[in-house]
Design an enzyme around this catalytic site. Structure first.
Site, short mmCIF file in Angstrom:
data_model
loop_
_atom_site.label_atom_id
_atom_site.label_comp_id
_atom_site.label_asym_id
_atom_site.label_seq_id
_atom_site.Cartn_x
_atom_site.Cartn_y
_atom_site.Cartn_z
N GLU A 126 3.23 -15.06 36.88
CA GLU A 126 2.66 -15.65 38.10
C GLU A 126 2.23 -17.10 37.92
OE1 GLU A 126 -0.43 -13.16 39.66
OE2 GLU A 126 0.92 -11.50 40.03
N GLU A 137 4.91 -5.70 38.44
CA GLU A 137 3.54 -5.23 38.69
C GLU A 137 3.48 -4.71 40.11
OE1 GLU A 137 0.14 -7.88 38.18
OE2 GLU A 137 1.02 -8.70 36.35
C1 BGP Z 1 -1.93 -9.98 39.09
C2 BGP Z 1 -2.14 -10.46 37.68
C3 BGP Z 1 -2.82 -9.48 36.79
C4 BGP Z 1 -3.81 -8.55 37.43
C5 BGP Z 1 -3.39 -8.08 38.82
C6 BGP Z 1 -4.44 -7.37 39.62
O1 BGP Z 1 -1.96 -11.08 39.95
O2 BGP Z 1 -0.90 -10.76 37.08
O3 BGP Z 1 -3.33 -10.20 35.71
O4 BGP Z 1 -5.08 -8.98 37.27
O5 BGP Z 1 -2.93 -9.16 39.61
O6 BGP Z 1 -5.27 -8.24 40.31
P1 BGP Z 1 -6.83 -8.33 40.10
O7 BGP Z 1 -7.07 -8.07 38.66
O8 BGP Z 1 -7.21 -9.70 40.50
O9 BGP Z 1 -7.42 -7.29 40.99
#
Ligand code: BGP
Length: 460
Positions: free
Chosen positions: A164, A361
């Site tokens: 990202e 993800e």
């Molecule tokens: C994505 C990232 C992760 C993770 C996930 C969940 O954007 O790659 O690192 O953190 O989001 O989001 P969050 O942890 O902000 O709830």
């Protein structure tokens, strides 16, 4: 039954800073997260910092047994740049030993490691020199990438350069969420450009390293834009949102060119970055083998009332649109819209040469999950099962329509630390007990995922 291909990759994703812990030990130097936590701990949920995350540094081997138990055939994590090369030049033997053992253990257990190089964790020594704002960062990253390929290329076949990239650009240089919390569109574009060049140079190093059976890609967050209406203005807002947030990295990574329209827009708004002679050719010659897409939510947009010239923020091009009656994950504030995954699959097929790609993800973060524990302490996370199944249904439709998707990774395997949110929202198939030596307890979704993998699909 919705069945997936025999070779389909089933797994989960995580990152070094969010899981390893021991972030100031064993020869590792601080990243900006470690430093920021020292400077401003109040910014972090309940004072939960990056130092002690889920202790994978010590527990990776038992976690890998848990992955195996679920039947996972792949897992993505990252290398912490600051653990491998604490000063950017010399390798840390403890870091090499750790990653080498970790990756070999995954392989030995039939779990394909997909190893990412940068997950928001800029080394502090480089940040002091300007981070991604300085061109020096491009060479520093290329050297780090080369070192990693040489050290672990025998074990790891699947590599990705960035997770990202848009996030460290917008959170660090547009919206003030991440260090250095600068708000400056022009500087953000320069950071984005250097990130793209760092990615490109890493791909070049990868080709030179001739990693056996090696494949390299990049992981992008995808939030496809949907316009409020079919008016010319709203559709233009949608186009600009996709241009800035999706095409900016996807087009150069896959097609080897920065979209002309993006350059034209940035030129009009005096936002063009400094470039170097030869960059264009480097981008053209170093396209990727595959793409990872992190999908959580769509982007609903509408046209702004006035377009300022020069633009001061992306909100000058498109504004968020609050869709009435949308489904939402209240803990994260993110819309739930699985249908977008089908649209993404079709987009990859039609606009990106049907390049191999995977969902790198997808998942649902929920706060205070202990509320859902049954009498045996197992979290009954039916909401997560529903979330994943709905997304897989759309993905399967996309694959049936011919999209070249080769896998699905849930975020995440064991609950992990999340940047400023600490351990508030939990995403894992395993609960992590912070009060009890990071003890892992399987959730209901883990049992469901195991069954899904065993059957390579599900009924619906
Ligand atoms: C994505 C990232 C992760 C993770 C996930 C969940 O954007 O790659 O690192 O953190 O989001 O989001 P969050 O942890 O902000 O709830």
């Amino acid at each position: 039954m919705r069945e997936f291909s025999q070779a389909f990759l089933w797994g989960a994703a995580a990152s070094a800073p969010q899981t390893e812990g021991h972030s100031l030990e064993n020869g590792k130097s601080p990243s900006t997260w470690d430093k920021w936590y020292k400077i401003a701990p109040e910014k972090f949920n309940e004072g939960q910092g990056p130092e002690n995350t889920s202790n994978v540094y010590e527990m990776y081997s038992e976690d890998i047994q848990r992955m195996k138990e679920l039947g996972m055939n792949s897992y993505r994590t990252s290398i912490a740049w600051t653990r491998l090369l604490p000063d950017g030049k010399h390798v840390n033997p403890e870091g090499v030993a750790f990653y080498s053992a970790y990756f070999k253990e995954l392989k030995k257990n039939g779990i394909e490691p997909i190893i990412n190089l940068f997950h928001f964790d800029m080394p502090w020594w480089l940040m002091e020199k300007g981070g991604w704002e300085t061109r020096e960062s491009v060479d520093a990253f290329a050297f780090y990438a080369k070192t990693a390929f040489e050290l672990f290329g025998d074990t790891v076949s699947y590599w990705t350069t960035f997770n990202e990239p848009l996030v460290h650009i917008e959170c660090g240089y547009l919206y003030g969420y991440h260090y250095p919390a600068v708000v400056d569109f022009k500087r953000a574009v320069q950071v984005g450009y250097h990130t793209l060049m760092a990615h490109t140079r890493a791909v070049e190093e990868f080709r030179n390293a001739k990693v056996k059976n090696g494949r390299i890609g990049i992981i992008l967050n995808i939030s496809p834009a949907y316009a409020r209406s079919d008016s010319k203005e709203d559709l233009q807002a949608k186009e600009l949102a996709d241009l800035i947030n999706t095409k900016s990295f996807l087009e150069p990574a896959v097609h080897g060119v920065i979209p002309e329209k993006l350059t034209a827009v940035f030129r009009t708004h005096h936002l063009l970055p400094k470039i170097k002679v030869g960059d264009k050719e480097l981008i053209r010659e170093n396209t990727v083998d595959f793409i990872g897409l992190n999908y959580y939510q769509p982007r609903r947009v509408q046209a702004p009332e006035h377009v300022r010239v020069p633009a001061q923020t992306p909100a000058d091009f498109y504004l968020p649109y609050d869709l009435p009656n949308k489904r939402i994950n209240p803990y994260r504030g993110w819309e739930i819209y699985p249908e977008a995954l089908y649209d993404v699959a079709v987009m990859m097929k039609e606009e990106y040469k049907n390049i191999p790609w995977y969902v790198s993800e997808n998942g649902m973060g929920v706060a205070e999950e202990e509320r859902f524990a049954d009498e045996n302490g197992m979290i009954q996370d039916d909401y997560r099962i529903l979330f994943i199944q709905e997304h897989l249904t759309e993905l399967h439709k996309g694959i049936t329509a011919g999209s070249n998707c080769f896998g699905y990774h849930a975020w995440t395997f064991v609950d992990c630390w999340s940047w400023l949110n600490g351990y508030r929202n939990r995403y894992g198939f395993y609960r992590v007990d912070l009060e009890n030596h990071y003890k892992r307890t399987l959730k209901k979704s883990g049992i469901w995922y195991k069954e899904l993998i065993k059957r390579n699909g599900f009924d619906n």
